[in-house]
Design a protein around this motif. Structure first.
Motif: not given
Lengths: 272, 178
Positions: B3-4, B7, B119, B122, B168, B170-171, B173
Motif C-alpha cells: 500500500n505504502r 501510494n 510518511g 498520501y 486510516r 498511515n499512523n 493520516t
C-alpha cells in the motif's frame, strides 16, 4: 462501529481494521448486578457493579475523555501487550492478556470427508466469552466479576478489599484485649485473615470489656470453645484468629425454622 | 507495505510524466527517440502507462475503502493544502531541468525514497480534483492528525468537526467524508 486498543507499557495503541464486536453485545442484559461490597460474594450469573465510577478515585483518563480512535498510534507486532480495551457504542470492555491467551492454540480440524487434522495456530490472542470488566459510559457504571482481575486496569481499586498492613496486623495483635499465645506472630497471619482484619479495623478499635464477655459467650455457643482468659482474647493460631474475626463480624447464626447453627460465607445487608 | 509503495508512486509519478511531456512538447523531440534512448522501448511505454494508472486509481481506491476509525470532537483545525502544493510543484521544476532518461531515473529513485520514508506519501492532487482538502486537526484530547476530508465547503471552524468516520492511511493520516 468498534475500536480495539491494546495497552502496552502505559500507553494505548490501536489495532486497525478490527471493527466487529469482540464480545457478545447484550452481555449486560443476561446477568444480575450487586453493588460491590467486600463482605458479599458474587454468585453464578451475577456481576459486581460500582456506580458513578467516573467520580470515584479509581477512575482512569480514557473513560473520562471523549473517545477518538484516531488519537492512538498503530500497534507494532512486537510490542508487549498488557490488556485489551474494546470500545463499541460507548461501552468499554476491558480484558487482561494473560500468558494463556497468547500461547499457540491447538485445534483438531474436522473436514468434510471424515478427515481430521491437528492444527496449531501461533500469533493469536484468544478472546474469552466474558470480559474482566465492562464500563457503560452513559450510565457511568463499572461491572466486573473479580476484584483481583481488574487491578491491572484500575490500579488503586485493590484498596476496596485490601490486606491489612504489617503495622495494622501488629497493632491488632498488640491491642488491649488481645494476647498472643504459642509464639503466634503477625508474620504468621494468613492472607484471608489479613483481609478480614482490614475490613474490621473499626470494630476492633471500639471493643469494650462488656463486648469481650459477650464475644466469649457467642463463640462458646457456636464453636463450643473458649478463647478468653482474664478478660483477654488468646490467639494462638490462624484457625483461632479466623473464629475470632468471624465472631467480631457476627457471622455465626441460627436458622429460624430448623434452628440450624451456621457460619455465613457471604453477607448482604437488607435495606427494607 | 505494498500500500505504502503504491501510494508513494501515486504521489510522485507526476515527476516522470512531466519529464516526458516536457521533452516531447518543448524540446520537440520525437517521442520514439526518447523511448529508445535508454534502450528498452517497450518497457518504458509499459512503465509509463502503469505508473499513470496507479497515479489515477490509487486515490480513488483509497476513498472507497472501509471505515476504520472515528474522531468525535476537535479542538483546532488548519487548512494544509498550501503547505503541500509547493513541494509538489518542486517536482515539476526538477523534472524539466533534467537532460536524459538515466538521470531522470536516478532522481526519481531519490525522490521516491524520501517520500516513502517521510510518511507524506498520501499527498496527491487527484484528491484535490475529487473535492478533498487536507487539514491538520487537533482532537479534543490534544492529539494531532492529518485528515483528508471531503465536505460541501471548506471547513474553517473546529466545531463543525464531529463524529467523523475515517479510514486510516498511515499512523497519523486519515481520509473520510463529512
Amino acid at each position: 462501529m468498534s475500536a480495539t486498543l491494546i495497552q502496552s507499557e502505559g500507553q494505548y495503541y490501536s489495532m486497525p481494521g478490527l471493527d466487529q464486536d469482540l464480545f457478545t453485545p447484550n452481555l449486560l442484559e443476561q446477568v444480575d448486578f450487586i453493588e460491590y461490597d467486600p463482605h458479599t460474594l458474587c454468585e453464578d450469573g451475577e456481576m459486581y457493579s460500582i456506580s458513578e465510577f467516573s467520580k470515584s478515585k479509581f477512575t482512569i483518563d480514557i473513560i473520562m475523555k471523549t473517545f477518538n480512535s484516531s488519537d492512538y498510534n498503530l500497534l507494532k507486532k512486537n510490542q508487549s501487550k498488557k490488556y485489551i480495551l474494546h470500545i463499541t457504542e460507548n461501552i468499554y470492555y476491558f480484558n487482561r492478556i494473560t500468558k494463556n491467551m497468547i500461547r499457540p492454540q491447538k485445534f483438531i480440524g474436522i473436514f468434510d470427508k471424515d478427515e481430521y487434522e491437528y492444527k496449531s495456530v501461533k500469533n493469536v490472542i484468544s478472546i474469552p466469552s466474558k470480559p474482566d470488566a465492562i464500563y457503560d459510559k452513559e450510565k457511568d457504571i463499572l461491572y466486573f466479576l473479580k476484584l483481583e482481575n481488574i487491578k491491572a486496569f484500575f490500579p488503586e481499586i485493590e484498596s476496596l478489599y485490601r490486606e491489612a498492613t504489617e503495622k495494622e496486623v501488629g497493632d491488632f495483635l498488640n491491642s488491649k484485649f488481645i494476647k498472643t499465645g504459642n509464639k503466634f506472630k503477625s508474620e504468621d497471619v494468613k492472607v484471608l485473615n489479613r483481609k478480614k482484619i482490614a475490613l474490621n479495623l473499626k470494630q476492633i478499635s471500639e471493643l469494650t470489656e462488656a463486648d469481650i464477655r459477650n464475644l466469649d459467650d457467642y463463640i462458646k455457643r457456636y464453636m463450643h470453645e473458649s478463647h478468653v482468659e482474664d478478660g483477654k482474647i488468646i490467639i494462638d493460631s490462624n484457625k483461632t484468629l479466623t473464629t475470632i474475626l468471624n465472631a467480631l463480624d457476627e457471622r455465626f447464626y441460627t436458622t429460624e425454622l430448623h434452628h440450624e447453627p451456621r457460619v455465613a460465607n457471604s453477607i448482604k445487608k437488607l435495606t427494607v | 507495505m505494498l500500500n505504502r509503495i503504491l501510494n508513494t508512486v501515486s504521489a510522485t509519478w507526476i515527476f516522470v510524466i512531466i519529464f516526458y511531456v516536457y521533452r516531447v512538447y518543448d524540446k520537440n523531440e520525437c517521442s520514439i527517440k526518447i523511448m529508445h534512448e535508454s534502450g528498452y522501448y517497450i518497457f518504458n511505454i509499459l512503465f509509463l502507462i502503469i505508473g499513470t494508472l496507479v497515479m489515477v486509481f490509487i486515490p480513488i481506491y483509497i476513498t472507497e475503502h472501509k471505515i476504520t476509525d472515528n474522531l468525535d470532537k476537535a479542538k483546532l483545525i488548519e487548512l494544509a493544502d498550501n503547505s503541500f502544493l509547493p513541494s509538489y510543484l518542486g517536482y515539476f521544476f526538477v523534472a524539466i531541468s533534467i537532460d536524459n532518461v538515466s538521470t531522470m531515473e536516478i532522481f526519481y529513485a531519490i525522490i521516491f525514497i524520501f517520500t516513502f520514508v517521510s510518511g507524506v506519501e498520501y499527498f496527491n492532487p487527484i484528491f484535490l480534483i475529487m473535492g478533498y482538502h487536507i487539514y491538520k486537526i487537533e482532537s479534543d484530547t490534544g492529539v494531532q492528525n492529518i485528515i483528508i476530508l471531503k465536505s460541501k465547503s471548506v471547513i474553517r471552524n473546529s466545531e463543525e468537526i464531529s463524529n467523523l468516520k475515517l479510514y486510516r492511511i498511515n499512523n497519523l493520516t486519515y481520509i473520510g467524508r463529512k
